[in-house]
Write a protein that holds these residues in place. Structure first.
Motif, mmCIF file in Angstrom:
data_model
loop_
_atom_site.group_PDB
_atom_site.id
_atom_site.type_symbol
_atom_site.label_atom_id
_atom_site.label_comp_id
_atom_site.label_asym_id
_atom_site.label_seq_id
_atom_site.Cartn_x
_atom_site.Cartn_y
_atom_site.Cartn_z
ATOM 1 N N VAL A 240 55.609 31.983 15.569
ATOM 2 C CA VAL A 240 55.225 30.586 15.795
ATOM 3 C C VAL A 240 54.057 30.441 16.759
ATOM 4 C CG1 VAL A 240 57.530 29.702 15.296
ATOM 5 C CG2 VAL A 240 56.941 30.326 17.648
ATOM 6 N N TRP A 241 53.370 31.542 17.086
ATOM 7 C CA TRP A 241 52.293 31.434 18.080
ATOM 8 C C TRP A 241 51.155 30.545 17.594
ATOM 9 C CZ3 TRP A 241 54.125 31.968 22.415
ATOM 10 C CH2 TRP A 241 54.994 33.006 22.758
ATOM 11 N N ALA A 242 50.988 30.423 16.296
ATOM 12 C CA ALA A 242 49.922 29.548 15.777
ATOM 13 C C ALA A 242 50.105 28.111 16.247
ATOM 14 C CB ALA A 242 49.904 29.589 14.254
ATOM 15 N N PHE A 243 51.334 27.731 16.613
ATOM 16 C CA PHE A 243 51.624 26.357 17.030
ATOM 17 C C PHE A 243 51.769 26.236 18.548
ATOM 18 C CE2 PHE A 243 53.879 27.496 13.065
ATOM 19 C CZ PHE A 243 52.989 26.894 12.181
ATOM 20 N N LEU A 244 51.600 27.361 19.251
ATOM 21 C CA LEU A 244 51.755 27.348 20.706
ATOM 22 C C LEU A 244 50.546 27.982 21.391
ATOM 23 C CD1 LEU A 244 55.528 28.391 20.835
ATOM 24 C CD2 LEU A 244 54.597 26.092 21.191
ATOM 25 N N VAL A 245 50.372 29.285 21.188
ATOM 26 C CA VAL A 245 49.233 30.019 21.765
ATOM 27 C C VAL A 245 48.643 30.881 20.651
ATOM 28 C CG1 VAL A 245 48.422 31.514 23.626
ATOM 29 C CG2 VAL A 245 50.481 30.120 23.968
ATOM 30 N N PRO A 246 47.740 30.344 19.846
ATOM 31 C CA PRO A 246 47.238 31.077 18.675
ATOM 32 C C PRO A 246 46.644 32.441 19.009
ATOM 33 C CG PRO A 246 46.595 28.768 18.567
ATOM 34 C CD PRO A 246 47.196 28.969 19.919
ATOM 35 N N GLU A 247 46.038 32.578 20.186
ATOM 36 C CA GLU A 247 45.398 33.847 20.554
ATOM 37 C C GLU A 247 46.389 34.996 20.661
ATOM 38 O OE1 GLU A 247 42.553 30.771 21.146
ATOM 39 O OE2 GLU A 247 44.667 30.939 21.745
ATOM 40 N N ILE A 313 39.899 29.624 27.459
ATOM 41 C CA ILE A 313 40.916 29.560 26.408
ATOM 42 C C ILE A 313 42.168 28.848 26.907
ATOM 43 C CG2 ILE A 313 42.464 30.964 24.985
ATOM 44 C CD1 ILE A 313 40.160 33.043 24.850
ATOM 45 N N SER A 314 42.546 29.082 28.158
ATOM 46 C CA SER A 314 43.718 28.413 28.725
ATOM 47 C C SER A 314 43.541 26.908 28.694
ATOM 48 C CB SER A 314 43.958 28.880 30.161
ATOM 49 O OG SER A 314 44.300 30.250 30.201
ATOM 50 N N LYS A 315 42.352 26.457 29.030
ATOM 51 C CA LYS A 315 42.097 25.012 28.992
ATOM 52 C C LYS A 315 42.289 24.475 27.579
ATOM 53 C CE LYS A 315 38.817 24.731 32.864
ATOM 54 N NZ LYS A 315 37.412 24.462 33.255
ATOM 55 N N ARG A 316 41.807 25.212 26.598
ATOM 56 C CA ARG A 316 41.923 24.738 25.224
ATOM 57 C C ARG A 316 43.380 24.765 24.753
ATOM 58 N NH1 ARG A 316 39.252 28.491 22.532
ATOM 59 N NH2 ARG A 316 41.080 29.444 21.585
ATOM 60 N N VAL A 317 44.084 25.859 25.022
ATOM 61 C CA VAL A 317 45.480 25.993 24.592
ATOM 62 C C VAL A 317 46.341 24.908 25.211
ATOM 63 C CG1 VAL A 317 47.544 27.433 24.816
ATOM 64 C CG2 VAL A 317 45.384 28.463 24.091
ATOM 65 N N LEU A 318 46.212 24.727 26.522
ATOM 66 C CA LEU A 318 47.021 23.727 27.210
ATOM 67 C C LEU A 318 46.611 22.315 26.817
ATOM 68 C CD1 LEU A 318 47.177 25.375 30.751
ATOM 69 C CD2 LEU A 318 48.891 25.463 28.929
ATOM 70 N N GLY A 319 45.334 22.128 26.561
ATOM 71 C CA GLY A 319 44.870 20.825 26.094
ATOM 72 C C GLY A 319 45.421 20.495 24.721
ATOM 73 N N ASP A 320 45.439 21.486 23.837
ATOM 74 C CA ASP A 320 45.972 21.273 22.493
ATOM 75 C C ASP A 320 47.452 20.898 22.532
ATOM 76 O OD1 ASP A 320 43.515 21.797 21.392
ATOM 77 O OD2 ASP A 320 44.000 23.851 20.777
ATOM 78 N N LEU A 321 48.173 21.409 23.547
ATOM 79 C CA LEU A 321 49.591 21.099 23.694
ATOM 80 C C LEU A 321 49.823 19.847 24.536
ATOM 81 C CD1 LEU A 321 51.068 24.692 24.153
ATOM 82 C CD2 LEU A 321 51.365 23.171 22.187
ATOM 83 N N ARG A 322 48.743 19.171 24.895
ATOM 84 C CA ARG A 322 48.806 17.890 25.611
ATOM 85 C C ARG A 322 49.453 18.015 26.993
ATOM 86 N NH1 ARG A 322 46.161 17.612 21.609
ATOM 87 N NH2 ARG A 322 46.130 15.930 20.061
#
Length: 456
Positions: A240-247, A313-322
């Protein structure tokens, strides 16, 4: 079988009794009472509709706040307690696994209500008058066996209806230290791709709870079944990483220098997260600290500067998860700083300035992150974690200022002593005095600062 209904619910119990309405505590409150754990969220249910609750409860001094009336849910506020009341209901979901039902039909009995719930251990009801427990879906035997199982004989129906249950399955298993029933697990794997239909905020909430499962019930202690490491590995098995942390799909199997790391990037990240203190910020920073390695290696051929990639990348990942802006900023800063002075080349005064610039809170968190990084390597390495901790302790003991506000001289005093007006020159003088006191904290007194200001 009975449980004791918490005394702080007595006003609500009396209100239902006077109206001759049977009402039930449901879910975590009942489950935890049977497991001798602290109460979870307080949820109750009855045949009363939201409109009826709004009409009745204020007569008993209970304030009603409509939360999702179309779903049968309202909040009841009394005596500092917040209770969520939901009308007995049946529900149906559209194709795709979206969290919100497409059809809701209010009912008048708990049996119908129980089949809409996710897991049998969460479908336990306790009569608010008597404490008598009803178990329509076999949750009590599952508690005794310490197993998580869906309420339905067809677990695909439960997972397909609301894919957030895939993450909730992992969370409950790790919080309680329970095994997962095999058919339930296989259904979760089959329906995991439907997490794409779940709002990012919902995914974020469950993800954070999984990272903090060992802190949910401290009395249970921590072992292999109650740990963030287990939760992270279950998420990996569910793919399920594609929906949490794709990297993380790129980090799996990515080798590292064998003299520094026993594990690949993904396993190392899991171990560092598990080793970090149980706070949201530190667990996130620990999990994401090496998230930049795959992109860094692909673009540059080496992993040097992966901390800079990781910050972005952390900014993007956390931003994507709101995540909240503050969380995004602070976690990404910790990721960016985790490689600072990794070779122990910085002089003491350089470290002093860096720590003071970071501030007390961030410096302490960078130290804890560095220590977790060490423990997650799998080898007896140091990475100067002990040096950082010792210097930080010294700075706290010797009164080192960690901001210009902590200088023993005010801006007004500095203007009078220096003859400088408020502006850039005064700001530069104050910064100069601050950096001096960071290196020489014994000089942070008005007399010495006055001398230094006059020598400018």
């Amino acid at each position: 079988m009975k449980i004791s209904i918490p005394e702080n619910l007595l006003p609500l119990v009396e209100a239902f009794a006077k109206e001759h309405i049977e009402a039930y505590a449901v879910g975590g409150l009942v489950r935890n009472a049977l497991l001798n754990l602290p109460p979870s969220d307080i949820d109750v249910c009855s045949r009363l509709t939201p409109q009826q609750i709004v009409e009745i409860m204020p007569r008993y001094g209970i304030r009603v706040i409509e939360k999702a009336a179309e779903m049968g849910t309202v909040e009841l506020h009394f005596g500092g307690v917040i209770v969520e009341h939901t009308t007995f209901r049946r529900e149906a979901y559209a194709e795709g696994g979206e969290h919100r039902p497409s059809m809701v039909a209010f009912g008048d009995n708990l049996t119908d209500d129980s089949w809409r719930r996710d897991f049998s251990v969460n479908a336990l009801y306790a009569n608010l008058w008597t404490g008598e427990v009803s178990d329509p879906t076999g949750g009590i035997p599952d508690l005794e066996r310490q197993i998580i199982r869906t309420t339905s004989a067809d677990p695909d129906d439960i997972m397909r209806s609301d894919a957030l249950r895939v993450l909730r399955l992992v969370r409950f298993a790790c919080e309680l230290g329970f095994d997962i029933e095999q058919n339930t697990w296989q259904a979760a794997k089959r329906n995991a791709p439907k997490l794409a239909d779940i709002a990012a905020e919902r995914r974020r909430q469950e993800f954070v709870k999984i990272l903090l499962t060992d802190a949910r019930y401290p009395a249970l202690g921590r072992d292999e079944l109650r740990s963030p490491m287990r939760g992270l590995r279950l998420l990996d098995e569910l793919d399920v990483w594609a929906f949490l942390v794709p990297e993380f799909n790129l980090a799996r199997g990515m080798e590292q220098r064998p003299d520094h790391h026993r594990y690949d990037v993904l396993e190392h990240s899991f171990r560092v997260a598990a080793a970090a203190p149980a706070t949201e910020k530190l667990r996130l920073a620990a999990l994401l600290h090496d998230v930049g390695k795959p992109d860094c290696k692909r673009e540059t051929g080496v992993q040097y500067a992966h901390d800079k990639y990781g910050e972005r990348i952390s900014k993007r990942v956390l931003g994507d998860l709101r995540f909240p802006t503050r969380t995004i900023t602070e976690v990404s800063q910790l990721v960016e700083g985790h490689m600072y002075d990794i070779q122990h080349m910085a002089k003491t005064n350089t470290l002093r300035v860096k720590f003071a610039t970071w501030g007390r809170e961030r410096t302490w968190e960078q130290i804890l992150l560095r220590e977790a990084d060490v423990r997650g390597c799998g080898y007896d390495v140091d990475y100067v974690a002990h040096v950082w901790r010792a210097l930080y302790d010294t700075m706290l003991h010797d009164g080192t200022p960690f901001s210009e506000r902590e200088l023993a001289i005010t801006g007004q005093q500095l203007m009078e002593i220096s003859g400088l007006p408020e502006g850039k020159a005064l700001g530069e003088l104050k910064k100069k005095l601050f950096l001096h006191c960071v290196k020489h904290p014994q000089d942070n007194n008005l007399a010495r600062l006055t001398q230094l200001a006059k020598k400018r």
